[in-house]
Design a protein around this motif. Sequence first.
Motif, short mmCIF file in Angstrom:
data_model
loop_
_atom_site.label_atom_id
_atom_site.label_comp_id
_atom_site.label_asym_id
_atom_site.label_seq_id
_atom_site.Cartn_x
_atom_site.Cartn_y
_atom_site.Cartn_z
N GLU A 22 0.81 -1.22 0.00
CA GLU A 22 0.00 0.00 0.00
C GLU A 22 0.84 1.26 0.00
O GLU A 22 0.47 2.25 -0.61
CB GLU A 22 -0.95 0.03 1.21
N GLY A 23 1.94 1.25 0.72
CA GLY A 23 2.69 2.49 0.90
C GLY A 23 1.95 3.33 1.93
O GLY A 23 0.74 3.22 2.08
N ARG A 24 2.67 4.16 2.66
CA ARG A 24 2.06 4.94 3.73
C ARG A 24 2.20 6.42 3.44
O ARG A 24 3.27 6.90 3.11
CB ARG A 24 2.73 4.62 5.06
N SER A 25 1.10 7.12 3.61
CA SER A 25 1.11 8.56 3.52
C SER A 25 0.36 9.11 4.73
O SER A 25 -0.80 8.75 4.96
CB SER A 25 0.42 9.04 2.24
N ASP A 31 -6.20 8.58 -4.68
CA ASP A 31 -5.64 7.35 -5.26
C ASP A 31 -5.89 7.31 -6.77
O ASP A 31 -6.54 8.21 -7.32
CB ASP A 31 -6.17 6.12 -4.51
N PRO A 32 -5.39 6.28 -7.48
CA PRO A 32 -5.52 6.23 -8.94
C PRO A 32 -6.94 6.23 -9.48
O PRO A 32 -7.15 6.53 -10.65
CB PRO A 32 -4.80 4.93 -9.32
N ARG A 123 -5.88 -11.65 -12.08
CA ARG A 123 -6.87 -10.98 -12.93
C ARG A 123 -7.24 -9.61 -12.38
O ARG A 123 -7.79 -8.78 -13.10
CB ARG A 123 -8.13 -11.85 -13.02
N TRP A 124 -6.93 -9.36 -11.11
CA TRP A 124 -7.35 -8.14 -10.41
C TRP A 124 -6.24 -7.09 -10.43
O TRP A 124 -5.71 -6.71 -9.39
CB TRP A 124 -7.75 -8.49 -8.98
N VAL A 125 -5.90 -6.61 -11.61
CA VAL A 125 -4.77 -5.69 -11.76
C VAL A 125 -5.18 -4.34 -12.35
O VAL A 125 -4.32 -3.57 -12.76
CB VAL A 125 -3.65 -6.33 -12.61
N TYR A 126 -6.47 -4.06 -12.34
CA TYR A 126 -6.97 -2.82 -12.91
C TYR A 126 -7.50 -1.90 -11.82
O TYR A 126 -8.15 -2.34 -10.87
CB TYR A 126 -8.09 -3.08 -13.92
N ALA A 127 -7.25 -0.62 -11.96
CA ALA A 127 -7.85 0.41 -11.12
C ALA A 127 -8.59 1.32 -12.10
O ALA A 127 -7.97 1.95 -12.96
CB ALA A 127 -6.78 1.19 -10.35
N GLY A 134 1.92 -1.82 -10.32
CA GLY A 134 1.96 -2.10 -8.88
C GLY A 134 0.96 -3.18 -8.48
O GLY A 134 1.26 -4.03 -7.64
N LEU A 135 -0.22 -3.15 -9.09
CA LEU A 135 -1.22 -4.18 -8.80
C LEU A 135 -0.80 -5.53 -9.39
O LEU A 135 -1.05 -6.57 -8.78
CB LEU A 135 -2.60 -3.79 -9.32
#
Length: 151
Positions: A22-25, A31-32, A123-127, A134-135
Amino acid sequence: MDKRKIAGSVIAAAISLVAAWEGRSLIAYVDPVGIPTICDGYTHGVKLADVATPERCDALTEQEVRRALTVVDGSTPGQLPDGVRVALASFVYNVGPSAYGGSTLLRKLRAGDLAGACNQLPRWVYAGDKKLRGLELRREAERQICLSGLQ
């Protein structure tokens, strides 16, 4: 090993996996797909002016990983192997319970095809409609952890 210790290790592993991807902010960002987000991908009620402490982020991440694991554990009649639980908790944390609930991945899981379920992750690599590298990397890592739980 008692069940609490096992559950704790699954939660700790899932938190580590989520945090790695996820990375932290500490400052809210978009988000995208246009959702205000803070900490390690937390989105519930976030506004762009929000700021969080590392401790608050830790608490939110643990809370959401526990929720995701509860969704995973409640979605099948039997106990899943720990690697499957860790991978799917990370997945549910990322895509949400609704997307998971209507997925082919879950249908395969409920049918007892654990390897087939794990192999749905890439299969779950789309935003939105955009394929994100990254996905792709995250889903492959989740898939490997998921499959490792079957050996």
